[in-house]
Design an enzyme around this catalytic site. Structure first.
Site, short mmCIF file in Angstrom:
data_model
loop_
_atom_site.label_atom_id
_atom_site.label_comp_id
_atom_site.label_asym_id
_atom_site.label_seq_id
_atom_site.Cartn_x
_atom_site.Cartn_y
_atom_site.Cartn_z
N GLU A 124 0.26 -1.33 0.25
CA GLU A 124 -0.04 -0.33 -0.02
C GLU A 124 1.02 1.40 0.18
O GLU A 124 0.31 2.17 -0.39
CB GLU A 124 -1.11 -0.06 1.13
CG GLU A 124 -2.00 1.00 1.15
CD GLU A 124 -1.85 2.51 1.64
OE1 GLU A 124 -2.03 3.23 0.63
OE2 GLU A 124 -1.08 2.80 2.18
N HIS B 201 -0.55 0.98 6.98
CA HIS B 201 -0.88 1.02 6.09
C HIS B 201 0.36 2.29 5.51
O HIS B 201 0.85 1.84 5.20
CB HIS B 201 -1.99 2.12 6.54
CG HIS B 201 -3.14 2.72 5.93
ND1 HIS B 201 -4.31 3.37 5.53
CD2 HIS B 201 -3.59 3.46 4.48
CE1 HIS B 201 -4.77 3.70 5.46
NE2 HIS B 201 -4.45 3.10 4.14
N HIS C 277 -3.45 -0.23 11.67
CA HIS C 277 -4.92 -0.80 12.35
C HIS C 277 -5.46 -1.07 13.52
O HIS C 277 -6.15 -2.37 12.53
CB HIS C 277 -6.55 -0.05 10.95
CG HIS C 277 -5.57 0.83 9.90
ND1 HIS C 277 -6.25 2.10 10.63
CD2 HIS C 277 -4.91 1.28 9.46
CE1 HIS C 277 -5.20 3.43 9.88
NE2 HIS C 277 -5.58 2.28 8.20
N ASN D 115 -4.37 7.62 7.95
CA ASN D 115 -4.58 6.95 6.40
C ASN D 115 -2.94 7.33 5.73
O ASN D 115 -2.55 5.91 6.19
CB ASN D 115 -4.94 7.91 4.70
CG ASN D 115 -5.22 7.09 3.74
OD1 ASN D 115 -4.50 6.97 3.21
ND2 ASN D 115 -5.60 6.61 3.58
N ASP D 116 -1.90 8.05 5.76
CA ASP D 116 -0.83 8.40 5.29
C ASP D 116 0.16 9.11 6.87
O ASP D 116 -0.54 10.23 7.15
CB ASP D 116 -0.82 8.28 3.65
CG ASP D 116 0.51 8.89 3.53
OD1 ASP D 116 1.68 7.91 4.40
OD2 ASP D 116 1.28 9.14 2.22
N ASN E 171 -5.71 11.70 1.40
CA ASN E 171 -4.82 10.31 1.54
C ASN E 171 -3.39 10.65 1.70
O ASN E 171 -2.99 10.86 2.92
CB ASN E 171 -5.34 9.97 0.11
CG ASN E 171 -5.51 8.70 0.12
OD1 ASN E 171 -4.48 7.83 0.47
ND2 ASN E 171 -6.24 7.38 -0.35
N ASP F 228 -3.75 8.55 -5.21
CA ASP F 228 -3.65 8.21 -3.73
C ASP F 228 -2.57 8.23 -2.54
O ASP F 228 -2.44 9.72 -2.36
CB ASP F 228 -3.76 6.62 -3.62
CG ASP F 228 -3.97 5.59 -2.70
OD1 ASP F 228 -3.27 5.92 -1.51
OD2 ASP F 228 -4.24 4.33 -2.86
N ASN F 229 -1.10 8.06 -3.06
CA ASN F 229 0.00 7.79 -2.05
C ASN F 229 0.78 8.73 -3.06
O ASN F 229 1.27 8.55 -3.89
CB ASN F 229 0.91 6.27 -1.42
CG ASN F 229 0.29 6.08 -0.49
OD1 ASN F 229 -0.48 7.09 -0.25
ND2 ASN F 229 0.05 5.28 -0.54
#
Length: 355
Positions: free
Chosen positions: A53, A115, A134, A168-169, A224, A269-270
């Site tokens: 991820e 994550h 998580h 998330n990040d 994100n 996303d990332n």
């Protein structure tokens, strides 16, 4: 009269949900088809079958990869197994992945669910790895010290805070200092689903230090990925369902000021930043519906953007790689090192390319 009132209310209700459904499908890019952009020298990485991820490459070519994410509403091929951190040496001719052993008396590896990740290198060249996890569908940041000779991670601390409910990040700005994205406002899964459907842009970015925790940016439709420019002056934030990358100026007191936003025709996303050129490399989802409604017969595609000169009036945006899911299901991250590129996914495989 009563019947007319009931019919009017029903009509308004149907119109309300029709409008929101139309907006939801647009935010998900549900009708978009992927136009293939191939690279000649790519291969799947052996040993990665349950996602990559997020990943981060150190200046010496060692890459950390988070694998095995279990995220509500998203497919997992091994839902009963803990996640792991993998290491890959991009200096080798045919690099392979190695699972890093995690040690520490107070660390529960059985509930590890990694994550987003970020590294911080101290003045004495000690490398610290910060990992969003998580456990039991909660959110923590796990702080590790990288022990290169032992090929292990020594767990130092678990960080929790009420302002970090849906992580998330993150991007590290110190050993225990970071900016982090919360991708939802609500913690309850039922409310999260309505938040997503209705497009409530209530997610945010938080600055964390042991002495100071505060929201520094808000109003995002699923905040994100987050990263930082090589000179540490700017913070980049990916707003997944608005298809935007935001640029914020970072100040000495850790506050952020919005500078500009870049529209992208994809779910961003990332974000990884090339430490030499400052280019942004972004893992993207061409069609978000296929991520949240996984069908192995019609899998989610993958897309990688390279963004050059993002501070310019017209940055150069290049689709470096794109395909419809025959190779990769749901790309989340891409990063480069000396003519090599790694591309990771939410829950499936990862790709290694040589330019």
């Amino acid at each position: 009269m009563a019947k007319l009132l009931v019919l009017t209310v029903l009509g308004l209700g149907l119109a309300f949900f029709r409008d929101y459904r139309s907006s939801y499908l647009a935010r998900m890019n549900a009708s978009r088809e992927v136009k293939s952009v191939e690279l000649p020298n790519c291969k799947l990485i052996k040993g990665i079958e349950t996602g990559a991820e997020d990943l981060e490459i150190l200046p010496n070519g060692l890459a950390f990869i988070s694998s095995g994410l279990r995220y509500p509403g998203v497919k997992s091929f091994e839902p009963d197994k803990p996640g792991k951190i993998l290491l890959m040496d991009l200096n080798k001719e045919d690099p392979t992945v190695l699972e890093l052993k995690m040690t520490g008396s107070n660390f529960d590896a059985s509930s590890f669910n990694p994550h987003g990740i970020s590294t911080f290198t101290d003045e004495d060249n000690t490398v610290y790895l910060l990992v969003v996890s998580h456990p039991d569908v909660k959110s923590t940041v796990e702080l590790f010290k990288f022990q290169e000779e032992e090929k292990s991670l020594l767990h130092l601390k678990t960080i929790k805070h009420e302002l970090l409910p849906n992580l998330n990040d993150l991007v590290a700005v110190g050993r225990e200092h970071f900016y982090a994205t919360n991708d939802h406002y609500f913690v309850d899964q039922y409310m999260r689903s309505w938040e997503l459907y209705l497009g409530l842009a209530w997610s945010n970015v938080v600055y964390y230090s042991p002495d100071d925790v505060r929201v520094v940016a808000s109003g995002f439709d699923f905040a994100n990925g987050i990263s930082m420019s090589p000179d540490r002056k700017y913070v980049y934030i990916a707003e997944l369902l608005a298809h935007k990358i935001h640029v914020y100026e970072k100040h000495a007191n850790w506050t952020l000021t919005p500078l500009k936003s870049l529209d992208c025709d994809t779910l961003v996303d990332n974000i990884s930043v090339d430490p030499v050129t400052g280019d942004l490399w972004v893992g993207c989802h061409p069609n978000g519906m296929k991520i949240f409604s996984y069908d192995p017969e019609n899998p989610p595609g993958s897309e990688v953007l390279q963004i050059q000169n993002i501070l310019a009036e017209e940055p150069k945006v290049t689709v470096v790689y794109a395909e419809d899911g025959k190779v990769l299901h749901g790309s989340t991250v891409a990063s480069v090192y000396k003519g090599k590129m790694l591309v990771g996914t939410v829950f499936q495989k990862a790709l290694y390319c040589e330019f």
